[in-house]
Design a protein around this motif. Structure first.
Motif, PDB file in Angstrom:
ATOM      1  N   ARG A 372      23.426   7.055 -20.163  1.00 38.70           N
ATOM      2  CA  ARG A 372      24.873   7.236 -20.032  1.00 38.70           C
ATOM      3  C   ARG A 372      25.194   8.313 -18.997  1.00 38.70           C
ATOM      4  O   ARG A 372      26.106   8.149 -18.176  1.00 38.70           O
ATOM      5  CB  ARG A 372      25.480   7.612 -21.397  1.00 38.70           C
ATOM      6  N   THR A 373      24.433   9.397 -19.035  1.00 38.94           N
ATOM      7  CA  THR A 373      24.647  10.473 -18.057  1.00 38.94           C
ATOM      8  C   THR A 373      24.429   9.966 -16.641  1.00 38.94           C
ATOM      9  O   THR A 373      25.236  10.250 -15.732  1.00 38.94           O
ATOM     10  CB  THR A 373      23.690  11.647 -18.343  1.00 38.94           C
ATOM     11  N   ALA A 375      24.647   6.903 -15.495  1.00 37.68           N
ATOM     12  CA  ALA A 375      25.705   5.974 -15.110  1.00 37.68           C
ATOM     13  C   ALA A 375      26.945   6.741 -14.636  1.00 37.68           C
ATOM     14  O   ALA A 375      27.566   6.385 -13.619  1.00 37.68           O
ATOM     15  CB  ALA A 375      26.052   5.065 -16.283  1.00 37.68           C
ATOM     16  N   GLU A 376      27.297   7.805 -15.330  1.00 38.63           N
ATOM     17  CA  GLU A 376      28.466   8.597 -14.959  1.00 38.63           C
ATOM     18  C   GLU A 376      28.240   9.334 -13.641  1.00 38.63           C
ATOM     19  O   GLU A 376      29.110   9.344 -12.758  1.00 38.63           O
ATOM     20  CB  GLU A 376      28.782   9.604 -16.068  1.00 38.63           C
ATOM     21  N   ARG A 377      27.071   9.951 -13.489  1.00 41.46           N
ATOM     22  CA  ARG A 377      26.794  10.724 -12.275  1.00 41.46           C
ATOM     23  C   ARG A 377      26.687   9.818 -11.050  1.00 41.46           C
ATOM     24  O   ARG A 377      27.071  10.217  -9.942  1.00 41.46           O
ATOM     25  CB  ARG A 377      25.505  11.525 -12.444  1.00 41.46           C
ATOM     26  N   ASN A 378      26.167   8.615 -11.216  1.00 36.74           N
ATOM     27  CA  ASN A 378      26.015   7.708 -10.078  1.00 36.74           C
ATOM     28  C   ASN A 378      27.356   7.292  -9.487  1.00 36.74           C
ATOM     29  O   ASN A 378      27.461   7.060  -8.280  1.00 36.74           O
ATOM     30  CB  ASN A 378      25.208   6.473 -10.487  1.00 36.74           C
ATOM     31  N   VAL A 379      28.393   7.198 -10.315  1.00 40.39           N
ATOM     32  CA  VAL A 379      29.725   6.887  -9.804  1.00 40.39           C
ATOM     33  C   VAL A 379      30.193   7.990  -8.862  1.00 40.39           C
ATOM     34  O   VAL A 379      30.710   7.731  -7.763  1.00 40.39           O
ATOM     35  CB  VAL A 379      30.722   6.706 -10.967  1.00 40.39           C
ATOM     36  N   VAL A 380      29.998   9.231  -9.264  1.00 38.83           N
ATOM     37  CA  VAL A 380      30.398  10.385  -8.448  1.00 38.83           C
ATOM     38  C   VAL A 380      29.598  10.427  -7.162  1.00 38.83           C
ATOM     39  O   VAL A 380      30.144  10.639  -6.064  1.00 38.83           O
ATOM     40  CB  VAL A 380      30.219  11.692  -9.242  1.00 38.83           C
TER      41      VAL A 380
END
Length: 418
Positions: A372-373, A375-380
């Protein structure tokens, strides 16, 4: 004159590309994707280490980086030493002539300002200096885009790298560690931005994470012999790395875990073969990879990844697979922290198979949370690479009717739909 009447922008791409390093070629692929999308009329060619590979794989004309074909082989005779010396002189004229034919030259990513791996000053650092000096003399814009940098002990190498950075028209770095290292060499980096590695812009293969908790593990191996200032201990460092990695892979196989050994450079193949032979288990296999896309597919199919080479880490993190970095430089630590896995680093120079196994079990125990972490960081991270390409366009490419229209369009028209 209308935009249709203007001559197309001539863009050169420069670096150790097509020479067997998948990370370097991934950076090239990222820049070609950017040019194709944002500057489709640009006329593109390359000056690189493997011109035949670059032309056949990417469809652009390419020129050999060095006149002397044995540039990166050890000169063991007087004739070869003389040929290398002559090549240095010939390359002055060759590089200058190639640069003059372009409006813009891009050095795409990679660690062109660092010596975290062994590097001689009169190899690529000299070639990069010729490029940047030729650009300044011929008024061709030279851009060092999302590049890596490090502290450099060798005075000759440091001087060449410092002047290359100073003479470039545009600089950006793939992290604050790189920018700070170049600033410490005496380069004013106050106006330089940091962006993620360019290869984060490449397509991500779609794959569901393995449901089996005993699923495959990817181990990225590397022909690691320490850095440029550790040549006297190179074999000792390599032996410790190889023994530690082999012990870890053996422990996984004995526990019944399938292991896929992956490489990021042709130089790594003997290391994978040595581990395969030493462990001698049907559960341990070597993956065949020819691109970062291949690496990402392997890592997306894995339950977890343990890897040393920088772009193996990039691939694993990009596809969202929980990863341990066998860290050989601060750039790996910085990358892991940026993606939220900063606690999962292990020193490549001092691999302790038992301690690494403990870290591995801890990593797998938090697998769902870490996915989950990531996935979130890859967007940024992906958005920041888009920012890099926008900044590059603003710095290097003259506006056309098309780009002016984009700039004048309402902000909501340019914003990505959620």
């Amino acid at each position: 004159m209308t935009s249709a009447d203007k001559a197309p922008v001539r863009v050169g791409i420069f670096g150790l590309l097509g020479a067997g390093n998948l990370g370097n070629d991934g950076s090239l692929e990222a820049v070609l994707g950017y040019l194709g999308a944002q500057h489709p009329d640009a006329v593109v060619d390359a000056m690189c280490g493997g011109p035949e590979v670059v032309t056949s794989r990417y469809g652009i004309p390419a020129t050999r980086l060095n006149w002397y074909r044995g540039e990166y082989r050890t000169a063991s005779s007087a004739g070869r030493i003389a040929a290398k010396g002559l090549g240095k002189l010939v390359d002055v004229a060759r590089t200058a002539a190639w640069v003059r034919r372009h409006d813009v030259v891009i050095v795409p990513g990679t660690g062109v300002l660092e010596t975290t791996l062994p590097l001689r000053p009169w190899g690529f650092p000299y070639s990069l200096f010729l490029l940047c000096a030729s650009g300044r003399l011929s008024r061709t814009k030279v851009a060092l885009v999302s590049v890596g940098g490090s502290a450099i002990g060798s005075r000759a190498t440091r001087t060449l790298v410092r002047w290359s950075a100073r003479l470039a028209t545009y600089r950006s770095f793939r992290g604050a560690v790189s920018r700070d290292a170049v600033r410490a060499m005496g380069v004013d980096t106050s106006g330089d931005e940091t962006y993620p590695d360019l290869t984060f812009s490449l397509p991500t293969p779609s794959s569901d994470p393995p449901a089996d908790p005993q699923g495959p593990v990817c181990v990225g191996v590397m022909a690691f012999h320490g850095g440029n200032d550790e040549r006297a201990r190179a074999e000792e460092i390599h032996r410790r790395y190889l023994d530690g990695t082999t012990g870890f892979v053996r422990a996984l196989a004995e526990a019944g875990r399938p292991v896929r050994l992956v490489v990021g450079d042709e130089l790594d193949v003997p290391v994978a073969t040595a581990i395969l032979d030493a462990v001698d288990s049907p559960l341990v296999t070597v993956a065949t990879t020819f691109s970062l896309a291949d690496l990402m597919k392997e890592m997306a199919a894995a339950r977890s990844v343990v890897a040393a080479r920088y772009h193996n880490l990039v691939c694993a993190l990009k596809v969202g697979t929980p990863t341990i970095a066998l860290s050989y430089s601060s750039k790996s630590d910085e990358l892991m922290a940026q993606l939220g896995l900063g606690t999962y680093c292990h020193p490549a120079r001092e691999i302790d198979a038992d301690r690494l196994l403990d870290q591995f079990h801890e990593l797998e125990g938090h697998s769902a949370e870490l996915r989950r972490t990531l996935a979130e960081r890859n967007v940024v991270v992906a958005r920041r690479v888009e920012d890099q390409f926008a900044a590059l366009t603003a710095a290097l490419f003259p506006p056309t009717d098309h780009t002016q229209a984009q700039a004048q369009a309402p902000d909501h028209a340019l914003r990505e739909t959620p």
